[in-house]
Enzyme design. Structure first.
Site, PDB file in Angstrom:
ATOM      1  N   GLY A  33       3.980  -0.390   6.249  1.00 60.85           N
ATOM      2  CA  GLY A  33       2.526  -0.215   6.176  1.00 60.85           C
ATOM      3  C   GLY A  33       1.912   0.263   7.472  1.00 60.85           C
ATOM      4  N   VAL A  34       0.728  -0.243   7.760  1.00 63.87           N
ATOM      5  CA  VAL A  34      -0.009   0.200   8.941  1.00 63.87           C
ATOM      6  C   VAL A  34       0.711  -0.267  10.224  1.00 63.87           C
ATOM      7  CG1 VAL A  34      -1.648  -1.748   9.072  1.00 63.87           C
ATOM      8  CG2 VAL A  34      -2.345   0.515   9.831  1.00 63.87           C
ATOM      9  N   ASP A  35       1.382  -1.393  10.146  1.00 65.11           N
ATOM     10  CA  ASP A  35       2.172  -1.917  11.277  1.00 65.11           C
ATOM     11  C   ASP A  35       3.242  -0.901  11.675  1.00 65.11           C
ATOM     12  OD1 ASP A  35       3.178  -3.706  13.125  1.00 65.11           O
ATOM     13  OD2 ASP A  35       4.143  -5.028  11.667  1.00 65.11           O
ATOM     14  N   SER A 122      -4.029  -7.428   4.792  1.00 68.15           N
ATOM     15  CA  SER A 122      -3.385  -8.165   3.676  1.00 68.15           C
ATOM     16  C   SER A 122      -3.453  -7.464   2.324  1.00 68.15           C
ATOM     17  CB  SER A 122      -3.956  -9.595   3.503  1.00 68.15           C
ATOM     18  OG  SER A 122      -3.439 -10.468   4.476  1.00 68.15           O
ATOM     19  N   GLY A 124      -2.172  -4.602   1.342  1.00 64.17           N
ATOM     20  CA  GLY A 124      -1.050  -3.727   1.005  1.00 64.17           C
ATOM     21  C   GLY A 124       0.142  -4.568   0.576  1.00 64.17           C
ATOM     22  N   TYR A 126       1.067  -7.405   1.444  1.00 66.40           N
ATOM     23  CA  TYR A 126       0.770  -8.833   1.230  1.00 66.40           C
ATOM     24  C   TYR A 126      -0.053  -9.120  -0.035  1.00 66.40           C
ATOM     25  CZ  TYR A 126       2.817 -10.296   5.722  1.00 66.40           C
ATOM     26  OH  TYR A 126       3.669 -10.587   6.767  1.00 66.40           O
TER      27      TYR A 126
HETATM   28  N1  AR6 Z   1      -4.349   3.499   8.573  1.00 64.29           N
HETATM   29  C1  AR6 Z   1      -5.165   2.624   7.942  1.00 64.29           C
HETATM   30  N2  AR6 Z   1      -4.760   1.830   6.947  1.00 64.29           N
HETATM   31  C2  AR6 Z   1      -3.478   1.938   6.535  1.00 64.29           C
HETATM   32  C3  AR6 Z   1      -2.540   2.810   7.137  1.00 64.29           C
HETATM   33  C4  AR6 Z   1      -3.029   3.616   8.209  1.00 64.29           C
HETATM   34  N3  AR6 Z   1      -2.254   4.467   8.853  1.00 64.29           N
HETATM   35  N4  AR6 Z   1      -1.354   2.631   6.494  1.00 64.29           N
HETATM   36  C5  AR6 Z   1      -1.544   1.700   5.520  1.00 64.29           C
HETATM   37  N5  AR6 Z   1      -2.818   1.288   5.550  1.00 64.29           N
HETATM   38  P1  AR6 Z   1      -0.249  -3.200   4.904  1.00 64.29           P
HETATM   39  P2  AR6 Z   1      -0.532  -6.129   4.809  1.00 64.29           P
HETATM   40  C6  AR6 Z   1      -3.542   0.301   4.718  1.00 64.29           C
HETATM   41  O1  AR6 Z   1       0.805  -3.209   3.865  1.00 64.29           O
HETATM   42  O2  AR6 Z   1      -0.855  -6.080   3.365  1.00 64.29           O
HETATM   43  C7  AR6 Z   1       3.924  -4.872   7.228  1.00 64.29           C
HETATM   44  O3  AR6 Z   1       5.291  -4.729   6.900  1.00 64.29           O
HETATM   45  C8  AR6 Z   1      -3.002  -0.006   3.345  1.00 64.29           C
HETATM   46  O4  AR6 Z   1      -3.450   0.959   2.398  1.00 64.29           O
HETATM   47  O5  AR6 Z   1      -0.080  -2.311   6.079  1.00 64.29           O
HETATM   48  O6  AR6 Z   1      -1.395  -6.973   5.699  1.00 64.29           O
HETATM   49  C9  AR6 Z   1       3.696  -5.961   8.266  1.00 64.29           C
HETATM   50  O7  AR6 Z   1       4.745  -6.004   9.227  1.00 64.29           O
HETATM   51  C10 AR6 Z   1      -3.641  -1.369   3.080  1.00 64.29           C
HETATM   52  O8  AR6 Z   1      -4.970  -1.196   2.546  1.00 64.29           O
HETATM   53  O9  AR6 Z   1      -0.494  -4.693   5.531  1.00 64.29           O
HETATM   54  C11 AR6 Z   1       3.658  -7.192   7.422  1.00 64.29           C
HETATM   55  O10 AR6 Z   1       4.958  -7.651   7.122  1.00 64.29           O
HETATM   56  C12 AR6 Z   1      -3.804  -1.984   4.475  1.00 64.29           C
HETATM   57  O11 AR6 Z   1      -3.498  -0.937   5.396  1.00 64.29           O
HETATM   58  C13 AR6 Z   1       2.999  -6.723   6.140  1.00 64.29           C
HETATM   59  O12 AR6 Z   1       3.230  -5.313   6.077  1.00 64.29           O
HETATM   60  C14 AR6 Z   1      -2.878  -3.136   4.745  1.00 64.29           C
HETATM   61  O13 AR6 Z   1      -1.621  -2.869   4.181  1.00 64.29           O
HETATM   62  C15 AR6 Z   1       1.503  -6.927   6.179  1.00 64.29           C
HETATM   63  O14 AR6 Z   1       0.962  -6.599   4.933  1.00 64.29           O
END
Ligand code: AR6
Length: 184
Positions: A33-35, A122, A124, A126
């Site tokens: 994801g964003v991480d 959270s 995505g 999560y």
């Molecule tokens: N810019 C902005 N938002 C984004 C981007 C970006 N480049 N990429 C994804 N998103 P997620 P979580 C959005 O899954 O649910 C990781 O493996 C995405 O559409 O990134 O908190 C961590 O290491 C969604 O709306 O984070 C943790 O293990 C939002 O970011 C776990 O995922 C969050 O999605 C955290 O899960």
């Protein structure tokens, strides 16, 4: 709605703000994801700072936040917070999500930062329901900006990556005019 608060569609890693907030995990060692995008584009310096934090305090608990460099990103810092995994809503998930936003904002203020960009924490990997998550994100941040402790912040922006979150934020912001306008 506090006039310092806004939203837009975009890529969090492209934001030239004092701090972007990472939706990290408790290990602080990166993920998807964003991480994943933040570590990939920001480079090794972010992981090096995370490793120092891990050595010092053993990661980051759900709802808490830590700060590192932003490496090669246009932002100055990355605030890493950990949102809750959604597992039905009976495990304090709303409270933990509130803490993630609140502690990120508090850390920004403690570090003298003025501009902060958040992803939709959270919602995505999560699996937190997006509408509930948006309500918590907006309410927590709005209250913080209105409060004494949030006065030094100049701008907080929610970066919506997926279309569904964008529509949810658009609706929430359309329902609430900025406080200055609503006086008329
Ligand atoms: N810019 C902005 N938002 C984004 C981007 C970006 N480049 N990429 C994804 N998103 P997620 P979580 C959005 O899954 O649910 C990781 O493996 C995405 O559409 O990134 O908190 C961590 O290491 C969604 O709306 O984070 C943790 O293990 C939002 O970011 C776990 O995922 C969050 O999605 C955290 O899960």
């Amino acid at each position: 709605m506090n006039a310092k608060l806004s939203y837009k569609q975009g890529d969090l890693t492209a934001q030239a703000v004092d701090a972007i907030v990472n939706a990290a995990n408790t290990s602080l060692l990166g993920g998807g994801g964003v991480d994943g995008a933040i570590h990939r584009k920001g480079g090794r310096a972010i992981l090096d700072d995370c490793l120092k934090i891990v050595a010092r305090q053993g990661g980051c608990k759900v709802g808490e936040a830590v700060i590192t460099t932003a490496g090669n990103l246009p932002a100055k810092h990355v605030i890493h917070t950990v949102g809750p995994v959604w597992s039905g809503g009976q495990k304090s998930e709303p409270n933990l999500l509130r803490n993630a936003y609140y502690n990120s904002l508090k850390l920004a203020v403690e570090n003298g930062l003025k501009t902060v960009a958040f992803p939709n924490i959270s919602t995505g990997i999560y699996r937190f329901p997006k509408k509930i998550a948006a309500k918590i994100a907006i309410q927590t941040t709005n209250e913080f900006l209105d409060s004494e402790e949030g006065q030094s912040l100049e701008k907080v922006i929610f970066i919506c990556f997926d279309e569904e979150n964008l529509l949810i934020y658009r609706e929430a912001f359309n329902d609430c005019l900025p406080t200055q306008q609503s006086l008329f």
